[in-house]
Design a protein around this motif. Structure first.
Motif, mmCIF file in Angstrom:
data_model
loop_
_atom_site.group_PDB
_atom_site.id
_atom_site.type_symbol
_atom_site.label_atom_id
_atom_site.label_comp_id
_atom_site.label_asym_id
_atom_site.label_seq_id
_atom_site.Cartn_x
_atom_site.Cartn_y
_atom_site.Cartn_z
ATOM 1 N N VAL A 1 72.637 -25.136 32.993
ATOM 2 C CA VAL A 1 71.927 -23.927 32.576
ATOM 3 C C VAL A 1 70.912 -24.370 31.534
ATOM 4 C CG1 VAL A 1 72.081 -21.683 31.439
ATOM 5 C CG2 VAL A 1 73.878 -22.392 33.030
ATOM 6 N N THR A 2 69.669 -23.995 31.756
ATOM 7 C CA THR A 2 68.595 -24.341 30.841
ATOM 8 C C THR A 2 67.636 -23.157 30.729
ATOM 9 O OG1 THR A 2 66.971 -26.061 30.284
ATOM 10 C CG2 THR A 2 67.115 -25.413 32.605
ATOM 11 N N GLU A 3 66.861 -23.133 29.687
ATOM 12 C CA GLU A 3 65.869 -22.072 29.520
ATOM 13 C C GLU A 3 64.535 -22.522 30.098
ATOM 14 O OE1 GLU A 3 65.689 -20.602 25.486
ATOM 15 O OE2 GLU A 3 67.880 -20.624 25.378
ATOM 16 N N ILE A 4 63.850 -21.571 30.704
ATOM 17 C CA ILE A 4 62.529 -21.842 31.267
ATOM 18 C C ILE A 4 61.582 -20.730 30.887
ATOM 19 C CG2 ILE A 4 63.454 -23.189 33.189
ATOM 20 C CD1 ILE A 4 62.886 -20.755 35.009
ATOM 21 N N THR A 5 60.304 -21.007 31.006
ATOM 22 C CA THR A 5 59.262 -20.007 30.794
ATOM 23 C C THR A 5 58.636 -19.701 32.141
ATOM 24 O OG1 THR A 5 58.832 -20.845 28.572
ATOM 25 C CG2 THR A 5 57.100 -19.510 29.598
ATOM 26 N N ASP B 1 48.613 -15.678 38.301
ATOM 27 C CA ASP B 1 47.228 -15.875 37.860
ATOM 28 C C ASP B 1 47.116 -16.751 36.608
ATOM 29 O OD1 ASP B 1 48.310 -14.000 36.142
ATOM 30 O OD2 ASP B 1 46.522 -12.744 36.091
ATOM 31 N N ALA B 2 48.223 -17.202 36.044
ATOM 32 C CA ALA B 2 48.189 -18.048 34.854
ATOM 33 C C ALA B 2 47.805 -19.491 35.172
ATOM 34 C CB ALA B 2 49.541 -18.016 34.156
ATOM 35 N N ALA C 1 50.993 -30.235 26.603
ATOM 36 C CA ALA C 1 49.949 -29.203 26.655
ATOM 37 C C ALA C 1 50.359 -28.063 27.587
ATOM 38 C CB ALA C 1 48.621 -29.807 27.102
ATOM 39 N N ALA C 2 50.974 -28.392 28.701
ATOM 40 C CA ALA C 2 51.441 -27.364 29.639
ATOM 41 C C ALA C 2 52.505 -26.492 28.984
ATOM 42 C CB ALA C 2 51.984 -28.007 30.908
ATOM 43 N N ARG C 3 53.438 -27.124 28.260
ATOM 44 C CA ARG C 3 54.469 -26.350 27.555
ATOM 45 C C ARG C 3 53.852 -25.416 26.521
ATOM 46 N NH1 ARG C 3 57.822 -30.596 28.643
ATOM 47 N NH2 ARG C 3 57.099 -31.967 27.006
ATOM 48 N N ARG C 4 52.916 -25.944 25.722
ATOM 49 C CA ARG C 4 52.264 -25.106 24.693
ATOM 50 C C ARG C 4 51.511 -23.947 25.335
ATOM 51 N NH1 ARG C 4 50.882 -29.998 22.332
ATOM 52 N NH2 ARG C 4 48.748 -29.778 23.005
ATOM 53 N N ALA C 5 50.787 -24.228 26.415
ATOM 54 C CA ALA C 5 50.029 -23.167 27.089
ATOM 55 C C ALA C 5 50.966 -22.120 27.670
ATOM 56 C CB ALA C 5 49.135 -23.762 28.178
ATOM 57 N N ALA C 6 52.056 -22.552 28.263
ATOM 58 C CA ALA C 6 53.022 -21.607 28.842
ATOM 59 C C ALA C 6 53.663 -20.752 27.759
ATOM 60 C CB ALA C 6 54.088 -22.362 29.632
ATOM 61 N N HIS C 7 54.067 -21.375 26.658
ATOM 62 C CA HIS C 7 54.734 -20.635 25.587
ATOM 63 C C HIS C 7 53.805 -19.686 24.847
ATOM 64 C CE1 HIS C 7 58.716 -22.426 25.823
ATOM 65 N NE2 HIS C 7 58.110 -23.572 26.100
ATOM 66 N N HIS D 1 51.224 -18.102 26.432
ATOM 67 C CA HIS D 1 50.623 -17.158 27.382
ATOM 68 C C HIS D 1 51.145 -15.747 27.101
ATOM 69 C CE1 HIS D 1 49.344 -15.271 31.096
ATOM 70 N NE2 HIS D 1 48.542 -16.320 31.277
ATOM 71 N N PRO D 2 50.248 -14.748 27.017
ATOM 72 C CA PRO D 2 50.685 -13.389 26.656
ATOM 73 C C PRO D 2 51.596 -12.716 27.692
ATOM 74 C CG PRO D 2 48.365 -13.411 27.268
ATOM 75 C CD PRO D 2 48.817 -14.842 27.213
ATOM 76 N N GLU D 3 51.593 -13.188 28.932
ATOM 77 C CA GLU D 3 52.416 -12.550 29.968
ATOM 78 C C GLU D 3 53.644 -13.379 30.334
ATOM 79 O OE1 GLU D 3 50.179 -10.748 33.279
ATOM 80 O OE2 GLU D 3 48.401 -11.438 32.177
ATOM 81 N N ARG D 4 53.999 -14.329 29.487
ATOM 82 C CA ARG D 4 55.147 -15.189 29.784
ATOM 83 C C ARG D 4 56.449 -14.393 29.680
ATOM 84 N NH1 ARG D 4 54.167 -15.572 24.607
ATOM 85 N NH2 ARG D 4 55.883 -15.650 23.130
ATOM 86 N N LYS D 5 57.440 -14.873 30.406
ATOM 87 C CA LYS D 5 58.794 -14.348 30.313
ATOM 88 C C LYS D 5 59.721 -15.540 30.144
ATOM 89 C CE LYS D 5 58.041 -10.271 33.110
ATOM 90 N NZ LYS D 5 58.438 -9.497 34.272
#
Length: 188
Positions: A95-99, A104-105, A126-132, A134-138
């Motif tokens: 079990v791990t956490e994901i974004t 469209d991101a 950079a991908a992790r920072r951009a994902a974290h 992003h205003p529509e991330r879950k």
């Protein structure tokens, strides 16, 4: 089922694996968000009950029991490349956490990664920072599991405030690389 069937993982269904993963997510729901990945051995409940009866509720009729593993690293890749299982373990799960990002991101991620493609570590960061950011991330918890016989399941539980959703989602294309890495722990 004979004990050799138990050790080989024969006779367990996709539903048995899914039920074990739901138990893994239930365990993780008590952990704070931001916790390190949690690794589980999947053991036939009958085998666990015969070898360690105190660990199994007498009314437990589940086919598989997840057994949480103490680990010394929070790095999922390192963890999965160093673990090996005894024969009684018929499967493994994590079990791990994901974004999660909306479809469209991708353009936002491409813009963040393009200048860094020559350095894979910098591109990943950079991908992790951009994902974290992003205003529509879950945020979600991902439970992925495999059996020695090849069955694979991945389940998602979305974050709702500080809680984990009880609504579990799955799709055949979730986390194929993670499922492959888990399978290697059983056959490697």
């Amino acid at each position: 089922m004979t004990s050799s069937d138990d050790s080989a993982g024969a006779g367990f269904s996709q539903a048995d694996l899914g039920n074990a993963l739901a138990q893994c997510l239930a365990y993780a729901s008590d952990l704070p968000w931001g916790s390190a990945p949690t690794l589980f051995a999947l053991v036939p409940t009958a085998v666990l009950a015969s070898q360690a009866p105190g660990l199994v509720d007498p009314g437990d009729d589940s086919a598989l029991s997840p057994v949480v593993q103490e680990t010394s690293t929070a790095d999922l890749e390192e963890l999965l490349t160093t673990v090996a299982w005894p024969e009684q373990v018929v499967g493994s799960a994590v079990v791990t956490e994901i974004t999660l990002l909306p479809p469209d991101a991708e353009a936002d991620l491409d813009a963040a990664l393009e200048p860094l493609l020559a350095d894979p570590d910098a591109a990943d960061e950079a991908a992790r920072r951009a994902a974290h950011s992003h205003p529509e991330r879950k945020t979600a918890r991902l439970a992925a599991g495999v059996l020695r016989t090849g069955q694979r399941v991945a389940l998602l539980a979305l974050r709702e405030g500080e809680q984990q959703s009880g609504d579990l989602q799955t799709h055949p294309d979730i986390a194929p690389n993670l499922l492959d890495a888990l399978a290697e722990t059983l056959h490697g």
